[in-house]
Design a protein around this motif. Structure first.
Motif, PDB file in Angstrom:
ATOM      1  N   ILE A 171       0.872  -1.174   0.000  1.00 36.11           N
ATOM      2  CA  ILE A 171       0.000   0.000   0.000  1.00 36.11           C
ATOM      3  C   ILE A 171       0.906   1.219   0.000  1.00 36.11           C
ATOM      4  CG2 ILE A 171      -1.701   1.336   1.288  1.00 36.11           C
ATOM      5  CD1 ILE A 171      -2.841  -1.259   2.332  1.00 36.11           C
ATOM      6  N   ARG A 172       0.801   2.008  -1.051  1.00 34.68           N
ATOM      7  CA  ARG A 172       1.657   3.193  -1.196  1.00 34.68           C
ATOM      8  C   ARG A 172       0.797   4.446  -1.054  1.00 34.68           C
ATOM      9  NH1 ARG A 172       3.507   2.004  -5.650  1.00 34.68           N
ATOM     10  NH2 ARG A 172       5.318   0.888  -4.835  1.00 34.68           N
ATOM     11  N   PHE A 173       1.107   5.224  -0.035  1.00 37.08           N
ATOM     12  CA  PHE A 173       0.372   6.466   0.209  1.00 37.08           C
ATOM     13  C   PHE A 173       1.213   7.636  -0.284  1.00 37.08           C
ATOM     14  CE2 PHE A 173      -0.604  10.105   2.990  1.00 37.08           C
ATOM     15  CZ  PHE A 173      -1.944  10.269   2.668  1.00 37.08           C
ATOM     16  N   THR A 174       0.612   8.485  -1.113  1.00 31.57           N
ATOM     17  CA  THR A 174       1.321   9.627  -1.691  1.00 31.57           C
ATOM     18  C   THR A 174       0.661  10.920  -1.234  1.00 31.57           C
ATOM     19  OG1 THR A 174       1.891   8.334  -3.655  1.00 31.57           O
ATOM     20  CG2 THR A 174       2.103  10.725  -3.818  1.00 31.57           C
ATOM     21  N   GLU A 175       1.471  11.792  -0.693  1.00 30.22           N
ATOM     22  CA  GLU A 175       1.006  13.107  -0.263  1.00 30.22           C
ATOM     23  C   GLU A 175       1.565  14.156  -1.226  1.00 30.22           C
ATOM     24  OE1 GLU A 175       1.071  15.948   3.750  1.00 30.22           O
ATOM     25  OE2 GLU A 175       2.239  14.088   3.678  1.00 30.22           O
ATOM     26  N   ILE A 176       0.686  14.819  -1.940  1.00 31.25           N
ATOM     27  CA  ILE A 176       1.088  15.879  -2.857  1.00 31.25           C
ATOM     28  C   ILE A 176       1.000  17.196  -2.095  1.00 31.25           C
ATOM     29  CG2 ILE A 176       0.700  16.973  -5.086  1.00 31.25           C
ATOM     30  CD1 ILE A 176       1.489  14.025  -5.233  1.00 31.25           C
ATOM     31  N   LEU A 177       2.152  17.793  -1.849  1.00 32.32           N
ATOM     32  CA  LEU A 177       2.212  19.012  -1.047  1.00 32.32           C
ATOM     33  C   LEU A 177       1.922  20.228  -1.923  1.00 32.32           C
ATOM     34  CD1 LEU A 177       5.498  18.123   0.858  1.00 32.32           C
ATOM     35  CD2 LEU A 177       3.157  17.798   1.659  1.00 32.32           C
ATOM     36  N   PRO A 178       1.137  21.168  -1.430  1.00 32.35           N
ATOM     37  CA  PRO A 178       0.791  22.331  -2.251  1.00 32.35           C
ATOM     38  C   PRO A 178       1.986  23.248  -2.473  1.00 32.35           C
ATOM     39  CG  PRO A 178      -0.032  22.601  -0.014  1.00 32.35           C
ATOM     40  CD  PRO A 178       0.515  21.209  -0.097  1.00 32.35           C
ATOM     41  N   ALA A 179       2.123  23.719  -3.697  1.00 38.12           N
ATOM     42  CA  ALA A 179       3.131  24.720  -4.046  1.00 38.12           C
ATOM     43  C   ALA A 179       2.468  25.644  -5.065  1.00 38.12           C
ATOM     44  CB  ALA A 179       4.395  24.064  -4.579  1.00 38.12           C
ATOM     45  N   LYS A 180       2.841  25.506  -6.332  1.00 33.96           N
ATOM     46  CA  LYS A 180       2.131  26.260  -7.362  1.00 33.96           C
ATOM     47  C   LYS A 180       0.741  25.685  -7.581  1.00 33.96           C
ATOM     48  CE  LYS A 180       6.240  27.803  -9.885  1.00 33.96           C
ATOM     49  NZ  LYS A 180       6.970  27.772 -11.179  1.00 33.96           N
ATOM     50  N   GLY A 181       0.626  24.357  -7.424  1.00 32.67           N
ATOM     51  CA  GLY A 181      -0.667  23.692  -7.498  1.00 32.67           C
ATOM     52  C   GLY A 181      -1.134  23.297  -6.109  1.00 32.67           C
ATOM     53  N   GLY A 238      -1.599  -7.243   6.108  1.00 38.97           N
ATOM     54  CA  GLY A 238      -0.356  -7.968   5.873  1.00 38.97           C
ATOM     55  C   GLY A 238       0.414  -7.444   4.682  1.00 38.97           C
ATOM     56  N   ALA A 239       0.266  -6.148   4.388  1.00 43.51           N
ATOM     57  CA  ALA A 239       0.910  -5.533   3.229  1.00 43.51           C
ATOM     58  C   ALA A 239       2.056  -4.632   3.672  1.00 43.51           C
ATOM     59  CB  ALA A 239      -0.105  -4.713   2.430  1.00 43.51           C
ATOM     60  N   LYS A 240       3.005  -4.448   2.788  1.00 47.52           N
ATOM     61  CA  LYS A 240       4.074  -3.484   3.014  1.00 47.52           C
ATOM     62  C   LYS A 240       3.506  -2.079   2.858  1.00 47.52           C
ATOM     63  CE  LYS A 240       8.494  -1.962   1.010  1.00 47.52           C
ATOM     64  NZ  LYS A 240       9.457  -2.181  -0.097  1.00 47.52           N
ATOM     65  N   TYR A 241       3.921  -1.178   3.729  1.00 46.07           N
ATOM     66  CA  TYR A 241       3.470   0.209   3.637  1.00 46.07           C
ATOM     67  C   TYR A 241       4.605   1.089   3.122  1.00 46.07           C
ATOM     68  CZ  TYR A 241       2.242   4.945   5.033  1.00 46.07           C
ATOM     69  OH  TYR A 241       2.000   6.290   5.027  1.00 46.07           O
ATOM     70  N   GLU A 242       4.281   1.949   2.160  1.00 52.89           N
ATOM     71  CA  GLU A 242       5.247   2.912   1.642  1.00 52.89           C
ATOM     72  C   GLU A 242       4.624   4.303   1.646  1.00 52.89           C
ATOM     73  OE1 GLU A 242       7.785   0.058  -1.432  1.00 52.89           O
ATOM     74  OE2 GLU A 242       6.519   1.670  -2.226  1.00 52.89           O
ATOM     75  N   TYR A 243       5.449   5.271   1.988  1.00 50.53           N
ATOM     76  CA  TYR A 243       5.024   6.669   1.984  1.00 50.53           C
ATOM     77  C   TYR A 243       5.925   7.458   1.041  1.00 50.53           C
ATOM     78  CZ  TYR A 243       4.697  11.540   3.483  1.00 50.53           C
ATOM     79  OH  TYR A 243       4.557  12.903   3.498  1.00 50.53           O
ATOM     80  N   GLN A 244       5.320   8.365   0.279  1.00 47.13           N
ATOM     81  CA  GLN A 244       6.116   9.266  -0.542  1.00 47.13           C
ATOM     82  C   GLN A 244       5.403  10.611  -0.618  1.00 47.13           C
ATOM     83  OE1 GLN A 244       6.529   7.332  -4.326  1.00 47.13           O
ATOM     84  NE2 GLN A 244       4.365   7.473  -4.833  1.00 47.13           N
ATOM     85  N   SER A 245       6.170  11.669  -0.814  1.00 47.90           N
ATOM     86  CA  SER A 245       5.575  12.992  -0.939  1.00 47.90           C
ATOM     87  C   SER A 245       6.245  13.746  -2.076  1.00 47.90           C
ATOM     88  CB  SER A 245       5.704  13.780   0.374  1.00 47.90           C
ATOM     89  OG  SER A 245       7.060  14.056   0.662  1.00 47.90           O
ATOM     90  N   TYR A 246       5.469  14.620  -2.702  1.00 45.63           N
ATOM     91  CA  TYR A 246       5.950  15.435  -3.808  1.00 45.63           C
ATOM     92  C   TYR A 246       5.420  16.852  -3.647  1.00 45.63           C
ATOM     93  CZ  TYR A 246       6.847  10.942  -6.102  1.00 45.63           C
ATOM     94  OH  TYR A 246       7.281   9.680  -6.394  1.00 45.63           O
ATOM     95  N   MET A 247       6.182  17.797  -4.151  1.00 47.87           N
ATOM     96  CA  MET A 247       5.701  19.167  -4.243  1.00 47.87           C
ATOM     97  C   MET A 247       4.978  19.338  -5.573  1.00 47.87           C
ATOM     98  SD  MET A 247       6.557  20.852  -1.495  1.00 47.87           S
ATOM     99  CE  MET A 247       6.424  22.552  -2.007  1.00 47.87           C
ATOM    100  N   ASN A 248       3.786  19.895  -5.539  1.00 47.25           N
ATOM    101  CA  ASN A 248       3.024  20.129  -6.760  1.00 47.25           C
ATOM    102  C   ASN A 248       3.482  21.456  -7.371  1.00 47.25           C
ATOM    103  OD1 ASN A 248       1.209  20.144  -8.820  1.00 47.25           O
ATOM    104  ND2 ASN A 248      -0.625  20.056  -7.544  1.00 47.25           N
TER     105      ASN A 248
END
Length: 249
Positions: A171-181, A238-248
């Motif tokens: 399960i991969r959770f992605t957080e898109i951080l606000p910037a220009k978008g 029972g799943a692997k957890y992954e976190y990632q974040s990006y600037m929009n």
């Protein structure tokens, strides 16, 4: 033509340094110039794509108290609140439940039903025993696995669905951080089997994941609860957890 344009500046610079400072300095220049060009190309690619990575996939930035694991008649479960704010929580949780049902159904055999069905492995009586009267029961997402670890699934309100346990690998959770978008949240599920609608002759590995965006509006205060909820979900499934974040950007 690309490689000529890519290597020509390095060759010119190296020949100049070689003649002025010797062979060792020239060779060092021949290596250094393409390395700098490569870094610049990756930076430009990120800018062109509109996102810039700010954290590795396996890094979780937030820590919250773990939700207690409850034991019901048929399953062990956790009752999760995806946001701390009551406003919009029920609608957002319902949308997540529906997206999970639709996405998982593309890959696995799913059984769904209401109270009293085989899919309802966490009953209303199980929830009543563990209910905190200060929070509305209908605002929570229940994630469960059967006591024999044959099934896992979700419950929202009076609706439930279940599927074979240990079938989701990541399960991969992605957080898109606000910037220009603007900011938002997205989830990707990776499965141990390919999608049912995989075209014949295509690679199974390319058809093992699917994702969706969450309905919740982005806010820094909300991110803690949403991120923590998916950590709990991955643990129960029972799943692997992954976190990632990006600037929009």
């Amino acid at each position: 033509m690309f490689w000529l344009c890519y290597l020509l500046p390095a060759a010119i610079a190296a020949s100049k340094v070689w003649s002025d400072y010797g062979a060792l300095a020239g060779l060092a220049t021949l290596v250094a110039v393409p390395a700098v060009q490569t870094v610049l190309l990756f930076w430009l690619a990120d800018r062109t794509n509109g996102t810039l990575a700010t954290a590795p996939a396996n890094e979780t930035l937030r820590q919250r108290l773990e939700v207690p694991l409850q034991v019901g008649e048929k399953a062990r479960f956790k009752r999760l609140f995806l946001t701390d704010e009551a406003e919009g929580r029920r609608e957002g949780t319902r949308r997540l439940y529906e997206d999970l049902l639709a996405t998982i159904g593309q890959y696995l055999d799913v059984e769904s039903g209401g109270e009293g069905s085989d899919a309802a492995m966490v009953s209303c009586m199980d929830l009543a025993d563990q209910h905190d009267a200060t929070t509305p029961a209908g605002d929570s997402l229940v994630v469960f696995r059967s006591r024999d670890r044959a099934w896992s699934g979700f419950r929202f309100d009076d609706d439930s669905f279940r599927f074979p346990y240990w079938s989701i690998s990541t399960i991969r959770f992605t957080e898109i951080l606000p910037a220009k978008g603007g900011g938002y949240y997205a989830v990707t599920l990776e499965f141990k089997v390919p999608a049912r609608n995989r075209p014949p002759g295509t690679s199974a590995g390319a058809w093992r994941s699917s994702g969706f965006e969450l309905l919740f509006d982005y806010s820094a205060s909300r991110s803690d609860a949403v991120t923590a909820a998916f950590v709990e979900i991955a643990g129960i499934l029972g799943a692997k957890y992954e976190y990632q974040s990006y600037m929009n950007v």
